[in-house]
Design a protein around this motif. Structure first.
Motif, PDB file in Angstrom:
ATOM      1  N   LYS A   1      46.028  27.669  51.817  1.00 54.74           N
ATOM      2  CA  LYS A   1      46.563  27.910  50.471  1.00 54.74           C
ATOM      3  C   LYS A   1      46.400  29.372  50.073  1.00 54.74           C
ATOM      4  CE  LYS A   1      45.942  26.208  45.713  1.00 54.74           C
ATOM      5  NZ  LYS A   1      45.196  25.221  44.892  1.00 54.74           N
TER       6      LYS A   1
ATOM      7  N   ASP B   1      42.508  27.068  42.094  1.00 54.49           N
ATOM      8  CA  ASP B   1      41.299  27.112  42.922  1.00 54.49           C
ATOM      9  C   ASP B   1      41.703  27.301  44.382  1.00 54.49           C
ATOM     10  OD1 ASP B   1      39.881  26.442  40.559  1.00 54.49           O
ATOM     11  OD2 ASP B   1      40.352  24.328  40.900  1.00 54.49           O
ATOM     12  N   TYR B   2      40.895  28.087  45.092  1.00 53.40           N
ATOM     13  CA  TYR B   2      41.237  28.429  46.474  1.00 53.40           C
ATOM     14  C   TYR B   2      40.009  28.396  47.376  1.00 53.40           C
ATOM     15  CZ  TYR B   2      45.479  30.431  44.365  1.00 53.40           C
ATOM     16  OH  TYR B   2      46.651  30.620  43.669  1.00 53.40           O
ATOM     17  N   VAL B   3      40.165  27.779  48.537  1.00 55.26           N
ATOM     18  CA  VAL B   3      39.160  27.882  49.596  1.00 55.26           C
ATOM     19  C   VAL B   3      39.353  29.229  50.289  1.00 55.26           C
ATOM     20  CG1 VAL B   3      38.560  27.048  51.916  1.00 55.26           C
ATOM     21  CG2 VAL B   3      38.803  25.425  50.020  1.00 55.26           C
TER      22      VAL B   3
ATOM     23  N   ARG C   1      39.092  21.530  52.451  1.00 56.59           N
ATOM     24  CA  ARG C   1      40.143  22.214  51.679  1.00 56.59           C
ATOM     25  C   ARG C   1      39.931  21.958  50.194  1.00 56.59           C
ATOM     26  NH1 ARG C   1      42.256  18.418  55.124  1.00 56.59           N
ATOM     27  NH2 ARG C   1      43.118  20.046  56.431  1.00 56.59           N
ATOM     28  N   GLU C   2      40.851  22.432  49.380  1.00 47.79           N
ATOM     29  CA  GLU C   2      40.686  22.340  47.923  1.00 47.79           C
ATOM     30  C   GLU C   2      40.588  20.898  47.430  1.00 47.79           C
ATOM     31  OE1 GLU C   2      42.406  26.235  48.987  1.00 47.79           O
ATOM     32  OE2 GLU C   2      42.979  24.170  49.487  1.00 47.79           O
ATOM     33  N   THR C   3      41.175  19.965  48.165  1.00 50.13           N
ATOM     34  CA  THR C   3      41.207  18.561  47.728  1.00 50.13           C
ATOM     35  C   THR C   3      40.085  17.715  48.325  1.00 50.13           C
ATOM     36  OG1 THR C   3      42.762  18.129  49.539  1.00 50.13           O
ATOM     37  CG2 THR C   3      43.707  18.573  47.351  1.00 50.13           C
TER      38      THR C   3
ATOM     39  N   HIS D   1      31.977  24.592  38.777  1.00 50.75           N
ATOM     40  CA  HIS D   1      33.348  24.488  39.288  1.00 50.75           C
ATOM     41  C   HIS D   1      34.202  23.603  38.373  1.00 50.75           C
ATOM     42  CE1 HIS D   1      36.493  24.430  42.380  1.00 50.75           C
ATOM     43  NE2 HIS D   1      36.543  23.117  42.254  1.00 50.75           N
TER      44      HIS D   1
END
Length: 329
Positions: free
Chosen positions: A295, A243-245, A141-143, A160
């Motif tokens: 997300k 930011d997005y997955v 995921r994003e984190t 990024h």
């Protein structure tokens, strides 16, 4: 008022799908092409003739500034990169310059172009699931901690974080889409999915006998490029950049792709046609990529529309038509 968009990497798979999407929404679209006589220029001119072609190079900031002044964009989509992972080991320096420093060049060009009105240009950076590399959690995921395992992945991480830095330092509306593998009939023939779909079509038509691949046990999260460019556009319509997955949330082995592709043309015993060659194995493999796009679902209202099975069949069908046309059938 008509929106204007500038796309770098417009001749690539994503650039071509994105250009049509934006044109369908009434945008005036400009595409950046490297070099006056780029052989790929004809491809985009045939695919989307309404796109206005500008010449420029991600390594030449002055050319980027000229492109910005010519297009006066509301949105910039940075899809330009050396994007073939295997090649990045052969030419790590060039990959780092184009895929990494190229992001800094376009961000800085936008900052200089926009001046005090920094938010007048919204920016999209094409980040990649290859940044996760040696994955530290499943799904990603994003984190999730980034641990790239190729020069390409390392360069993408640089781009990024530079995008995040310009967002936080200058207040730029700059978003990154961490896109997992996405394919289509427009995918380059050097990529494994397209390599397979072309070979399956040719084997079905009696034009070749075998297919040589690397690691067929590698697992990827594969989606359709046409779905993924819609997510890019949605990111730049948000009030706040982020930011997005972008992924399907499903993982499939290369051998599953082979199974669907060959069975689609009536060949069940595909193992006799497929051979593995160590030269096609990566020096450092990314074994399991699977994304969590919750997300994007919640914030962007985005979801994939084409299944893995449908994607494979779509690619094989397209290459069957291509190979029949080449053979005059």
């Amino acid at each position: 008022m008509t929106k204007r968009a500038l796309i770098t990497g417009v001749t690539g798979q994503d650039g071509m799908y994105l250009s049509r999407l934006l044109l369908s929404k009434g945008y005036e679209v400009f595409g950046l092409v490297r070099g006056q006589n780029n052989p790929k220029r004809q491809i985009i001119e045939e695919w989307a003739p309404e796109v206005k072609i500008l010449t420029g190079d991600l390594l030449d900031q002055s050319s980027l500034l000229r492109a910005l002044n010519a297009s006066q964009p509301d949105e910039v989509y940075n899809l330009g990169a050396i994007s073939f992972v295997a090649y990045s080991w052969e030419n790590a320096q060039l990959t780092s310059q184009v895929t990494g420093l190229g992001v800094l060049n376009i961000l800085e060009a936008i900052r200089l172009y926009a001046g005090d009105d920094i938010e007048k240009v919204r920016f999209y950076q094409a980040s990649s699931s290859e940044m996760f590399g040696r994955v530290q959690e499943v799904p990603q995921r994003e984190t999730t901690l980034l641990w790239p395992r190729s020069p390409y992945g390392v360069a993408k991480v640089y781009g990024h974080y530079m995008t995040i830095n310009y967002r936080e330092s200058y207040g730029m509306h700059a978003s990154s889409g961490v896109l997992f593998n996405h394919e289509s009939p427009l995918r380059g023939p050097e990529f494994v999915t397209r390599k397979i779909s072309i070979a399956v079509a040719r084997i079905a038509l009696g034009l070749q006998e075998q297919l040589t691949l690397g690691n067929i046990d590698a697992k990827r999260d594969w989606g359709f490029a046409g779905d993924y460019v819609d997510a890019m556009w949605r990111m730049l319509q948000q009030d706040t950049a982020d930011d997005y997955v972008i992924s399907t949330g499903e993982t499939h082995e290369v051998r599953e792709y082979l199974d669907i592709a060959f069975n689609h043309v009536g060949i069940s015993d595909w193992e006799k046609h497929v051979f593995q060659d160590p030269q096609f194995f990566r020096p450092a493999e990314v074994d399991l990529l699977i994304g969590d796009a919750a997300k994007a679902h919640e914030t962007l209202g985005w979801k994939p529309t084409l299944s893995f099975d449908g994607l494979v069949k779509k690619m094989v069908d397209a290459d069957l038509e291509n190979e029949k046309a080449k053979a005059g059938r």
